[in-house]
Design a protein around this motif. Structure first.
Motif, short mmCIF file in Angstrom:
data_model
loop_
_atom_site.label_atom_id
_atom_site.label_comp_id
_atom_site.label_asym_id
_atom_site.label_seq_id
_atom_site.Cartn_x
_atom_site.Cartn_y
_atom_site.Cartn_z
N ILE A 192 -8.61 -11.06 12.08
CA ILE A 192 -7.42 -10.22 12.32
C ILE A 192 -6.78 -9.84 10.99
O ILE A 192 -6.46 -8.67 10.76
N LEU A 193 -6.62 -10.82 10.13
CA LEU A 193 -5.94 -10.58 8.86
C LEU A 193 -6.73 -9.62 7.97
O LEU A 193 -6.16 -8.66 7.42
N THR A 194 -8.02 -9.84 7.86
CA THR A 194 -8.81 -8.99 6.96
C THR A 194 -8.99 -7.57 7.49
O THR A 194 -8.93 -6.62 6.72
N LYS A 195 -9.15 -7.43 8.82
CA LYS A 195 -9.39 -6.09 9.37
C LYS A 195 -8.09 -5.28 9.47
O LYS A 195 -8.07 -4.08 9.17
N MET A 196 -6.97 -5.91 9.90
CA MET A 196 -5.73 -5.15 10.08
C MET A 196 -5.04 -4.85 8.75
O MET A 196 -4.26 -3.90 8.66
N ALA A 197 -5.33 -5.65 7.72
CA ALA A 197 -4.74 -5.38 6.40
C ALA A 197 -5.79 -4.86 5.42
O ALA A 197 -5.47 -4.56 4.27
N ASN A 198 -7.05 -4.75 5.87
CA ASN A 198 -8.19 -4.33 5.04
C ASN A 198 -8.24 -5.15 3.74
O ASN A 198 -8.00 -4.65 2.65
N ILE A 199 -8.54 -6.40 3.92
CA ILE A 199 -8.67 -7.34 2.79
C ILE A 199 -10.14 -7.74 2.68
O ILE A 199 -10.77 -8.12 3.68
N ASN A 200 -10.69 -7.67 1.48
CA ASN A 200 -12.10 -8.06 1.33
C ASN A 200 -12.28 -9.49 0.84
O ASN A 200 -13.30 -10.11 1.06
N HIS A 201 -11.24 -10.01 0.15
CA HIS A 201 -11.35 -11.39 -0.34
C HIS A 201 -9.99 -12.09 -0.19
O HIS A 201 -8.96 -11.52 -0.49
N ILE A 202 -10.06 -13.33 0.28
CA ILE A 202 -8.87 -14.19 0.31
C ILE A 202 -9.20 -15.44 -0.47
O ILE A 202 -10.20 -16.13 -0.20
N HIS A 203 -8.38 -15.75 -1.47
CA HIS A 203 -8.61 -16.92 -2.31
C HIS A 203 -7.44 -17.89 -2.20
O HIS A 203 -6.30 -17.49 -2.02
N ARG A 211 0.84 -1.21 0.00
CA ARG A 211 0.00 0.00 0.00
C ARG A 211 0.87 1.26 0.00
O ARG A 211 0.59 2.22 -0.73
N ASN A 212 1.91 1.22 0.80
CA ASN A 212 2.78 2.38 0.89
C ASN A 212 3.50 2.63 -0.44
O ASN A 212 3.58 3.77 -0.93
N ASP A 213 4.03 1.58 -1.03
CA ASP A 213 4.77 1.71 -2.29
C ASP A 213 3.88 2.18 -3.43
O ASP A 213 4.29 2.96 -4.29
N MET A 214 2.65 1.67 -3.44
CA MET A 214 1.76 1.99 -4.56
C MET A 214 0.83 3.16 -4.26
O MET A 214 -0.01 3.52 -5.08
N LYS A 215 1.00 3.69 -3.03
CA LYS A 215 0.15 4.82 -2.61
C LYS A 215 -1.34 4.45 -2.68
O LYS A 215 -2.17 5.24 -3.13
N ILE A 216 -1.64 3.25 -2.21
CA ILE A 216 -3.03 2.80 -2.10
C ILE A 216 -3.54 3.13 -0.70
O ILE A 216 -2.93 2.72 0.30
N ALA A 217 -4.59 3.86 -0.60
CA ALA A 217 -5.13 4.29 0.69
C ALA A 217 -5.50 3.08 1.54
O ALA A 217 -5.90 2.02 1.02
N LYS A 218 -5.37 3.23 2.88
CA LYS A 218 -5.70 2.14 3.80
C LYS A 218 -7.18 1.76 3.71
O LYS A 218 -7.57 0.64 4.01
N SER A 219 -8.01 2.71 3.29
CA SER A 219 -9.45 2.48 3.24
C SER A 219 -9.89 1.61 2.06
O SER A 219 -11.01 1.12 2.03
N ILE A 220 -9.02 1.44 1.06
CA ILE A 220 -9.36 0.65 -0.12
C ILE A 220 -9.05 -0.81 0.14
O ILE A 220 -7.89 -1.18 0.36
N PRO A 221 -10.07 -1.67 0.11
CA PRO A 221 -9.82 -3.11 0.36
C PRO A 221 -9.08 -3.77 -0.79
O PRO A 221 -9.20 -3.36 -1.94
N LEU A 222 -8.32 -4.81 -0.45
CA LEU A 222 -7.55 -5.55 -1.45
C LEU A 222 -7.99 -7.00 -1.47
O LEU A 222 -8.55 -7.53 -0.49
N THR A 223 -7.69 -7.65 -2.58
CA THR A 223 -7.89 -9.09 -2.70
C THR A 223 -6.52 -9.75 -2.72
O THR A 223 -5.58 -9.24 -3.33
N ILE A 224 -6.39 -10.86 -2.01
CA ILE A 224 -5.12 -11.59 -2.05
C ILE A 224 -5.38 -13.05 -2.39
O ILE A 224 -6.44 -13.61 -2.09
N ILE A 225 -4.39 -13.65 -3.03
CA ILE A 225 -4.48 -15.04 -3.47
C ILE A 225 -3.28 -15.80 -2.91
O ILE A 225 -2.14 -15.34 -3.01
#
Length: 950
Positions: free
Chosen positions: A842-853, A810-824
C-alpha cells in the motif's frame, strides 16, 4: 448500474415501487413500538418552496430512521385551507383571468372556484412531496375542510361554547380594510415608514390667564380626530397639574372633551399631551375603560370615514346616540388617508396647526394584503385562553414536552404568560362556518346543524333562524390538527395507537400561531386512560428559516422562492421567470423580481435530483434561526452522490459474481486496511445515530460525508486496488468481503437522508446478500463490536500520514507522481518496522516509493527533507540544492499558515461575548493557554526559518 449517475433515471422508478408495495403504511404488529409524526399541513396557496422541502426532508429522515429501527411508523400528511390567503389569491386570479370580482360570482360560485383551486394545488403539492421522496401514508391524507375534519372543528367549537370558553363580544380588534376581516396580532407586520408628526392645538374651554388658551397635541394620526374622547396628561407633569377638571374643544367640530390624568402618558414624548381615541387605538382603549370614557368608531369597514359615528360605552357593548358627536358632511365616505391631508389643511387655515416635523413611525400592516390595519370595534367570537393555558404551561415546565433547541422554551413561556383572548372569527367566504344560528332577537343557538338545534331546543318551523356568516380563523382548525387528523371525535382507533405523536417539526415564526394553540386545545380535548390531559407531541423541533443567498427571507411576494422541483428536474430561465411572477400577492414587484432572477440564474437551474437537494438541506439544518441557501453546496453534494454511485460501481465490478455467505464462510485474511475501514464504520454508525437521536441533522450529514467521501472512497477503495491486483487469494477474499459488507451497511446508514441512490445501489447488491424487497424496510445498522480493531486504526492513520506527507513533498517540489522516491526511517522502533512491512505494498504503490530504508545512524550526511513522524523521523534524500531549499521553505510556510488559522479561530472565540458568558471557565482557560502555545510555536518556527534562509 448505469455508468453515469443520473437521478432522473432512478428516482421516480424507486418511489413508484415503494408506494405500490405499501411500505409507507404502518403495520398491525402490536409488538412494535409506535412512532408518529403529524405533517404540518402546507397551505393550498400555491406550490411548495425550499422552506417546505427543508422541514419535509427532516421529517422523512426521522420516519425512515425509526421505520428501519423496527418501529410501527405513521407519517400523517395533509393540507390546510388557509382562509384569508387562499381567498385573496383566488379573487386576484379571477380578476386577472376573467376581470371579475368575487361579488360578481356570488358566494357559492366563488367558493366552487376555490375548491377547483384546492384540487389543483393539492395535486401539485402532493407530486412535489413525492418527488422529494417523502414516505408519508398518502392513503390517510387529510384536508382541513374534509367532512370529517369539519365535523371535528364544529364539535370543538360546540364543546368550548358549552363550557363558556367561547363567547361573542364587541371588542377592539385588528381590521384589514382591503379584504374587510378581523386579523390577529400575529398576522401583522410592523413596518417603519417615514411620515410626519403634526402638532395640533386643542383650545381650552375655560380661558387660562397664567399659561395659554390651548393644549398642543403631537399626533401621527390626525384623521382620527373625530373619534377623540379626551386629552390625557401625566399627573406628575407640572405643566398641566392646574388643569384638573378642565376641558378642551376638538378642532373643526369643537366638541368638548375632558382633560384626564394618567401615568401611562410619557411626559418627555411630544408635548406631554396625548389624545385618546379608544375605538382606533389599543392603548387608548384601555385608558378609556379605566376613565369610563365612551368609544367612538368613525371608520367604515373599508377604511373610509363614516357618515354617522358609532358610539359605545366602556364595555363596548351598547351603542347610544349623542347629537354633539358628529362628523362634518365633507368628510363622509372619504378615504382615511385623504381625510388626514384635509384635516391638516383646515387646521392650518384655522391657525390650529402649530408645526409639522418629519417623523419615522411604526405602522402595523396586514401581512396578507400589505395594507395598514385599523383597530376597529366589531362583533367577534373569542376563546378565553387563560383557563386553557395552565396545562399547556405545566406540560413544558415539567418537560413532558421538550423544545429543541431548548432556548425556544423561553419564547414560548413569554407568550403564554401574556396571553390575550383569541379572536377566532373572520369575515370571509372561505373557511369553516361558525356553527351558530340566531333568532330575530339575536338569541344564540349552537349546534352541528339547524335540524339538531330545532330538535334540541324544541323550536317549531315558524321561528326563523339565521346562520352566522362569519367563518373560523384558520389557526382554530389547525390547532386541532394533531388529533382531528387521526380520527377525533368519531373514529378513535388510530388516535389511541399513535397519539401523542413523537415530534412536530416547525419554524420558530409560528410557535405562537400554531404550536402553543395546539398544546392548549389538545390538552383540553384529549385525555389519556387516567383522564389526564394528553400532550399533542413529545418533542418540538424548531427549524430556522431558509434565506436566499443574499440573506432575505424566501417568499412569494419577494419572488425569491425556489420550487424544489426546479432543483430536482432543472428549469430554464424563461420558465423560472414565469413561475416567479405568476399569481403574485404584490404584482408591482415583478420588474425587480425579473432583474434579480436573471442575475442569480442567468441560465436557469440545472437538474440535481432529489438526493442532492435532501443532503444539502440536511447539511444546512443547524440550530440557528437563519439558514442561508447555497447553490454551491448543492453542487458539491451532487458530486458527493456521484462519488457514492461510482463507489457502488467499483464494488459491483469486483464482487458481482460473489455470494456474501460464501465469502463469510470462506477462508480469508482481513488486511490492516480492511480492519481499519470496518472499525471506522462502527464509529461512524455510533456518531451518526447519536446525531440523529439529538436532532443534529447537520452533524449527521457531515459524519456521513466524511466517511463516504474521505474514508471509504478516497482511502479504502484506493487501498483495495493494491490488494486486489496482488491476486493473493486470502487477502483478496477478505477485501471482497469487506467491500460488500461496508457498502451494504453504509447504504442502510445513508438511506434516511438520500433514499433514492441508496435504494438503487442496494437493489444491485441485494442478490449477493440474498436479501429481499427494499432497503427501506431493512434494519438500521447497529454496532458490531467484534469488528472493532483499534490497532488497525492506529496503523492505517500512521500510513495515511506518511502518504500525505510524501504527496505534499511532490506537490511542493513539482515532482511528477510517476517518479519513484526513496525514503529513510531513522531509528524506527520494532512496531514501526512491522507496521511498514505489513502495509509495504500500500505504502509503495500509493506513494510511488521504490526503496524504503531503515537507518540506525543518528546523523545522515545527505541533503534530506526531514519530516518528524510519530516514533521516528522520515527523510527523503534530495540531490538538488534548490529543490531542497524550496521544500523546506514551503513546509515552514505551510506550518505558519495552519498555525495562523488556529490562532485566528481561537482569538475570535475568546473575543465572542456569548462564548465568554456561557462557556465553562475551565474551557475558556484551556483556549487561552492553547492560544499562548500556538503563538510560542509560531515564534520558534519563524526562528528556524531565519536560521535556514538568512
Amino acid at each position: 448500474m448505469h455508468e453515469k449517475y443520473n437521478p432522473k433515471n432512478i428516482e421516480q422508478t424507486c418511489y413508484t415501487e415503494w408506494e405500490q408495495s405499501d411500505y409507507f403504511q404502518p403495520s398491525n404488529n402490536i409488538n412494535q413500538k409506535n412512532y408518529c409524526i403529524i405533517m404540518p399541513p402546507p397551505n393550498i396557496t400555491g406550490t411548495l418552496h425550499l422552506g417546505h422541502a427543508f422541514q419535509h426532508t427532516i421529517m422523512d429522515i426521522l420516519i425512515r430512521y425509526h421505520r428501519m429501527q423496527g418501529k410501527n411508523t405513521l407519517w400523517q400528511p395533509g393540507t390546510d385551507h388557509a382562509g384569508i390567503a387562499t381567498q385573496i389569491l383566488v379573487e386576484r386570479y379571477i380578476t386577472e383571468t376573467e376581470n371579475k370580482t368575487r361579488h360578481e360570482y356570488g358566494k357559492n360560485n366563488f367558493t366552487q372556484k376555490i375548491w377547483t383551486w384546492q384540487s389543483k394545488y393539492t395535486d401539485i403539492m402532493r407530486y412535489q412531496m413525492k418527488r422529494l421522496g417523502l414516505s408519508a401514508h398518502w392513503k390517510r391524507e387529510k384536508f382541513t375542510m374534509d367532512p370529517e375534519i369539519s365535523f371535528a372543528v364544529k364539535e370543538a367549537f360546540i364543546q368550548l361554547y358549552k363550557e363558556n370558553l367561547i363567547y361573542r363580544g364587541h371588542r377592539l380588534i385588528n381590521w384589514d380594510t382591503e379584504i374587510q376581516t378581523a386579523i390577529s396580532d400575529l398576522e401583522i407586520e410592523n413596518k417603519k415608514i417615514q411620515s410626519n408628526m403634526w402638532y395640533i392645538k386643542y383650545p381650552l374651554s375655560n380661558k387660562q390667564t397664567k399659561n395659554t388658551n390651548y393644549l398642543t397635541v403631537a399626533t401621527t394620526r390626525p384623521e382620527t380626530i373625530f373619534g377623540d374622547v379626551g386629552i390625557a396628561v401625566n399627573p406628575n407633569d407640572p405643566r398641566y397639574t392646574q388643569l384638573s377638571g378642565h376641558y378642551v374643544h376638538i378642532p373643526i367640530t369643537y366638541r368638548k372633551i375632558p382633560i384626564i390624568f394618567d401615568t401611562y402618558v410619557n411626559m418627555k414624548k411630544g408635548t406631554g399631551c396625548m389624545k385618546i381615541t379608544p375605538a382606533h387605538d389599543f392603548h387608548d382603549y384601555e385608558i378609556a375603560k379605566k376613565h369610563n370614557l365612551p368609544m367612538i368608531n368613525i371608520f367604515t369597514l373599508n377604511g373610509n370615514i363614516r357618515d354617522k359615528p358609532e358610539i359605545f360605552n366602556t364595555t363596548s357593548q351598547h351603542m347610544f346616540n349623542n347629537s354633539e358627536i358628529y362628523i362634518p358632511k365633507q368628510f363622509h365616505n372619504v378615504n382615511r388617508f385623504i381625510v388626514r391631508t384635509q384635516i391638516i389643511e383646515i387646521c392650518h387655515k384655522l391657525q390650529l396647526l402649530e408645526k409639522t416635523e418629519n417623523y419615522e413611525i411604526t405602522t402595523p400592516y396586514s401581512n396578507r394584503t400589505n395594507t395598514p390595519t385599523e383597530p376597529m370595534i366589531t362583533n367577534q367570537w373569542f376563546i378565553r385562553v387563560q383557563p386553557l393555558s395552565k396545562a399547556a404551561i405545566e406540560a413544558v415546565k415539567h418537560k413532558k414536552i421538550k423544545f429543541i433547541p431548548k432556548e425556544y422554551k423561553k419564547i414560548y413561556f413569554h407568550w403564554m404568560y401574556n396571553l390575550q383572548d383569541w379572536c377566532i372569527s373572520r369575515q370571509l367566504w372561505w373557511g369553516h362556518q361558525i356553527p351558530v344560528w340566531y333568532d330575530k332577537n339575536n338569541k344564540i343557538y349552537v349546534g352541528h346543524n339547524e335540524k339538531d338545534i330545532r330538535k334540541y331546543h324544541q323550536l317549531d318551523d315558524n321561528i326563523l333562524l339565521y346562520k352566522e356568516t362569519d367563518v373560523l380563523d384558520t389557526w382554530f382548525s389547525s390547532s386541532l390538527w394533531t388529533f382531528a387528523s387521526l380520527g377525533w371525535p368519531t373514529n378513535l382507533t388510530v388516535l389511541k395507537k399513535f397519539h401523542p405523536s413523537n415530534v412536530i417539526v416547525s419554524g420558530f415564526d409560528i410557535i405562537f400561531f400554531w404550536i402553543a394553540r395546539m398544546i392548549m386545545l389538545t390538552m383540553h380535548f384529549i385525555k389519556n386512560k387516567h383522564n389526564q390531559p394528553e400532550i399533542p407531541f413529545k418533542t418540538i423541533y424548531i427549524t430556522g428559516l431558509i434565506l436566499d443567498e443574499t440573506g432575505k427571507k424566501m417568499s412569494k411576494s419577494q419572488g425569491n422562492i425556489i420550487d424544489p422541483l426546479d432543483i430536482i428536474d432543472g428549469i430554464s430561465i424563461t420558465n423560472l421567470l414565469k413561475k416567479r411572477t405568476t399569481h403574485m400577492m404584490q404584482p408591482k414587484l415583478s420588474e425587480n423580481i425579473i432583474k434579480n432572477t436573471k442575475k442569480q440564474f442567468p441560465n436557469g437551474i440545472q437538474a440535481y435530483g432529489a438526493d442532492s437537494l435532501r443532503f444539502t438541506l440536511t447539511a444546512l439544518a443547524s440550530t440557528g434561526r437563519s439558514i442561508h441557501w447555497d447553490m454551491q453546496r448543492l453542487s458539491g453534494y451532487y458530486n458527493f452522490c456521484n462519488k457514492l454511485w461510482h463507489a457502488g460501481q467499483f464494488v459491483l465490478i469486483h464482487t458481482t459474481e460473489k455470494k456474501f455467505h460464501e465469502l463469510l464462510n470462506k477462508k480469508k485474511t482481513l488486511s490492516t486496511s480492511d480492519q481499519w475501514i470496518l472499525t471506522t464504520l462502527q464509529e461512524t454508525i455510533k456518531t451518526f445515530s447519536q446525531a440523529l437521536n439529538n436532532y443534529r441533522f447537520d452533524q449527521a450529514a457531515n459524519i456521513l460525508y466524511t466517511f463516504i467521501w474521505h474514508q471509504f472512497c478516497n482511502w479504502y477503495i484506493e487501498f483495495t486496488k493494491t490488494i486486489i491486483y496482488e491476486k493473493n487469494e486470502l487477502t483478496t477474499a477478505g477485501t471482497h468481503y469487506t467491500l460488500l459488507k461496508v457498502l451494504e451497511i453504509l447504504l442502510r446508514l445513508a438511506h434516511p437522508i438520500i433514499p433514492f441512490i441508496t435504494e438503487t445501489i442496494w437493489q444491485k447488491i441485494k442478490h449477493i446478500f440474498e436479501y429481499k424487497k427494499s432497503i427501506m424496510i431493512q434494519p438500521f445498522p447497529s454496532i458490531e463490536k467484534s469488528l472493532i480493531n483499534i490497532n488497525a486504526t492506529i496503523d492505517i492513520e500512521w500510513i495515511k500520514t506518511i502518504i500525505i506527507n510524501i504527496r505534499n513533498i511532490r506537490n511542493d517540489m513539482k515532482i511528477a507522481k510517476s517518479i519513484p522516491l526513496t525514503i529513510i526511517f531513522q531509528n524506527p522502533e520494532n512496531h514501526i518496522q512491522k507496521r511498514i512491512k505489513n502495509n509495504f505494498n500500500i505504502l509503495t504503490k500509493m506513494a510511488n516509493i521504490n526503496h524504503i530504508h531503515f537507518s540506525n545512524k543518528n546523523k545522515i550526511h545527505k541533503k534530506l527533507i526531514t519530516i518528524p513522524i510519530e516514533d521516528t523521523t522520515m527523510f527523503i534524500p534530495i540531490t538538488d540544492e534548490n529543490h531542497y531549499n524550496t521544500i523546506q521553505l514551503n513546509h515552514i510556510e505551510r506550518k505558519i499558515k495552519n498555525i495562523d488559522k488556529e490562532i485566528q479561530y481561537i482569538t475570535n472565540k475568546i473575543n465572542n461575548v456569548h462564548f465568554i458568558n456561557n462557556a465553562p471557565k475551565s474551557l475558556i482557560t484551556k483556549q487561552k493557554n492553547k492560544l499562548k502555545d500556538l503563538q510560542k510555536t509560531k515564534q520558534q518556527i519563524l526562528q528556524q526559518q531565519n536560521i535556514l534562509f538568512k
